[in-house]
Design a protein around this motif. Structure first.
Motif, PDB file in Angstrom:
ATOM      1  N   ASN A 169       0.824  -1.216   0.000  1.00 11.94           N
ATOM      2  CA  ASN A 169       0.000   0.000   0.000  1.00 11.94           C
ATOM      3  C   ASN A 169       0.851   1.256   0.000  1.00 11.94           C
ATOM      4  OD1 ASN A 169      -2.361  -1.500   0.003  1.00 11.94           O
ATOM      5  ND2 ASN A 169      -2.661  -1.332   2.212  1.00 11.94           N
ATOM      6  N   ALA A 170       1.944   1.229   0.731  1.00 11.87           N
ATOM      7  CA  ALA A 170       2.790   2.413   0.849  1.00 11.87           C
ATOM      8  C   ALA A 170       3.632   2.663  -0.400  1.00 11.87           C
ATOM      9  CB  ALA A 170       3.708   2.281   2.066  1.00 11.87           C
ATOM     10  N   HIS A 171       4.070   1.587  -1.057  1.00 13.71           N
ATOM     11  CA  HIS A 171       5.043   1.748  -2.137  1.00 13.71           C
ATOM     12  C   HIS A 171       4.555   1.292  -3.511  1.00 13.71           C
ATOM     13  CE1 HIS A 171       7.922   2.864   0.882  1.00 13.71           C
ATOM     14  NE2 HIS A 171       7.674   1.752   1.545  1.00 13.71           N
ATOM     15  N   GLY A 172       3.462   0.558  -3.550  1.00 11.97           N
ATOM     16  CA  GLY A 172       2.916   0.137  -4.830  1.00 11.97           C
ATOM     17  C   GLY A 172       3.476  -1.178  -5.358  1.00 11.97           C
ATOM     18  N   PHE A 173       4.304  -1.849  -4.561  1.00  6.50           N
ATOM     19  CA  PHE A 173       4.834  -3.159  -4.938  1.00  6.50           C
ATOM     20  C   PHE A 173       5.196  -3.908  -3.666  1.00  6.50           C
ATOM     21  CE2 PHE A 173       7.953   0.210  -5.620  1.00  6.50           C
ATOM     22  CZ  PHE A 173       8.931  -0.110  -4.695  1.00  6.50           C
ATOM     23  N   GLY A 174       5.359  -5.208  -3.792  1.00  3.72           N
ATOM     24  CA  GLY A 174       5.604  -6.052  -2.631  1.00  3.72           C
ATOM     25  C   GLY A 174       7.063  -6.101  -2.211  1.00  3.72           C
ATOM     26  N   ILE A 175       7.284  -6.712  -1.064  1.00  2.00           N
ATOM     27  CA  ILE A 175       8.631  -6.819  -0.507  1.00  2.00           C
ATOM     28  C   ILE A 175       9.525  -7.666  -1.406  1.00  2.00           C
ATOM     29  CG2 ILE A 175       9.960  -7.717   1.450  1.00  2.00           C
ATOM     30  CD1 ILE A 175       7.621  -6.884   3.249  1.00  2.00           C
ATOM     31  N   ASP A 176       8.987  -8.743  -1.982  1.00  2.00           N
ATOM     32  CA  ASP A 176       9.792  -9.586  -2.873  1.00  2.00           C
ATOM     33  C   ASP A 176      10.304  -8.792  -4.062  1.00  2.00           C
ATOM     34  OD1 ASP A 176       9.490 -11.821  -1.282  1.00  2.00           O
ATOM     35  OD2 ASP A 176       7.758 -12.574  -2.408  1.00  2.00           O
ATOM     36  N   GLU A 177       9.428  -7.990  -4.660  1.00  2.00           N
ATOM     37  CA  GLU A 177       9.839  -7.146  -5.782  1.00  2.00           C
ATOM     38  C   GLU A 177      10.912  -6.149  -5.339  1.00  2.00           C
ATOM     39  OE1 GLU A 177       6.400  -5.709  -8.315  1.00  2.00           O
ATOM     40  OE2 GLU A 177       5.363  -6.562  -6.574  1.00  2.00           O
ATOM     41  N   TYR A 178      10.718  -5.589  -4.165  1.00  2.00           N
ATOM     42  CA  TYR A 178      11.659  -4.610  -3.602  1.00  2.00           C
ATOM     43  C   TYR A 178      13.043  -5.232  -3.408  1.00  2.00           C
ATOM     44  CZ  TYR A 178      13.801  -1.971   0.286  1.00  2.00           C
ATOM     45  OH  TYR A 178      14.661  -1.286   1.105  1.00  2.00           O
ATOM     46  N   GLN A 179      13.073  -6.409  -2.838  1.00  2.00           N
ATOM     47  CA  GLN A 179      14.349  -7.044  -2.519  1.00  2.00           C
ATOM     48  C   GLN A 179      15.118  -7.461  -3.765  1.00  2.00           C
ATOM     49  OE1 GLN A 179      12.933 -10.133   0.089  1.00  2.00           O
ATOM     50  NE2 GLN A 179      13.325  -8.907   1.918  1.00  2.00           N
ATOM     51  N   ASN A 180      14.423  -7.686  -4.870  1.00  2.00           N
ATOM     52  CA  ASN A 180      15.066  -8.197  -6.077  1.00  2.00           C
ATOM     53  C   ASN A 180      15.323  -7.141  -7.142  1.00  2.00           C
ATOM     54  OD1 ASN A 180      15.143 -10.876  -5.116  1.00  2.00           O
ATOM     55  ND2 ASN A 180      12.996 -11.123  -5.618  1.00  2.00           N
ATOM     56  N   ASP A 181      15.029  -5.885  -6.858  1.00  2.00           N
ATOM     57  CA  ASP A 181      15.187  -4.825  -7.859  1.00  2.00           C
ATOM     58  C   ASP A 181      15.892  -3.626  -7.228  1.00  2.00           C
ATOM     59  OD1 ASP A 181      14.905  -2.805  -9.757  1.00  2.00           O
ATOM     60  OD2 ASP A 181      12.840  -3.370 -10.262  1.00  2.00           O
ATOM     61  N   THR A 182      17.134  -3.409  -7.619  1.00  2.00           N
ATOM     62  CA  THR A 182      17.906  -2.322  -7.002  1.00  2.00           C
ATOM     63  C   THR A 182      17.312  -0.947  -7.281  1.00  2.00           C
ATOM     64  OG1 THR A 182      19.422  -2.312  -8.890  1.00  2.00           O
ATOM     65  CG2 THR A 182      20.090  -3.582  -6.968  1.00  2.00           C
ATOM     66  N   ASP A 183      16.667  -0.769  -8.426  1.00  2.00           N
ATOM     67  CA  ASP A 183      16.029   0.521  -8.710  1.00  2.00           C
ATOM     68  C   ASP A 183      14.912   0.801  -7.717  1.00  2.00           C
ATOM     69  OD1 ASP A 183      17.690   1.012 -10.864  1.00  2.00           O
ATOM     70  OD2 ASP A 183      16.294   0.151 -12.331  1.00  2.00           O
ATOM     71  N   LYS A 184      14.160  -0.226  -7.362  1.00  2.00           N
ATOM     72  CA  LYS A 184      13.070  -0.048  -6.395  1.00  2.00           C
ATOM     73  C   LYS A 184      13.622   0.200  -4.997  1.00  2.00           C
ATOM     74  CE  LYS A 184       9.569  -2.329  -9.046  1.00  2.00           C
ATOM     75  NZ  LYS A 184       8.631  -3.369  -9.237  1.00  2.00           N
ATOM     76  N   ILE A 185      14.731  -0.440  -4.678  1.00  2.00           N
ATOM     77  CA  ILE A 185      15.362  -0.204  -3.380  1.00  2.00           C
ATOM     78  C   ILE A 185      15.765   1.272  -3.271  1.00  2.00           C
ATOM     79  CG2 ILE A 185      17.391  -0.688  -1.954  1.00  2.00           C
ATOM     80  CD1 ILE A 185      17.259  -3.585  -3.046  1.00  2.00           C
TER      81      ILE A 185
END
Length: 51
Positions: free
Chosen positions: A7-23
């Protein structure tokens, strides 16, 4: 926690952990939120201690 992150970021934690741009995107947003909070706290502190 997963749903709150999504809800806060528009994508899940798994996506976050695997994508440096999202990090980087999330960390920049967190830094902006932190700076804004510091600014607001500072303004409130000045108003409280005005003579």
């Amino acid at each position: 926690m997963e749903q709150a992150f999504r809800n806060a970021h528009g994508f899940g934690i798994d996506e976050y952990q695997n994508d440096t741009d999202k990090i980087v995107e999330v960390e920049q947003r967190r830094e902006q939120d932190y700076q804004l909070g510091q600014k607001v706290a500072s303004q409130l502190e000045r108003q409280i201690h005005r003579d």
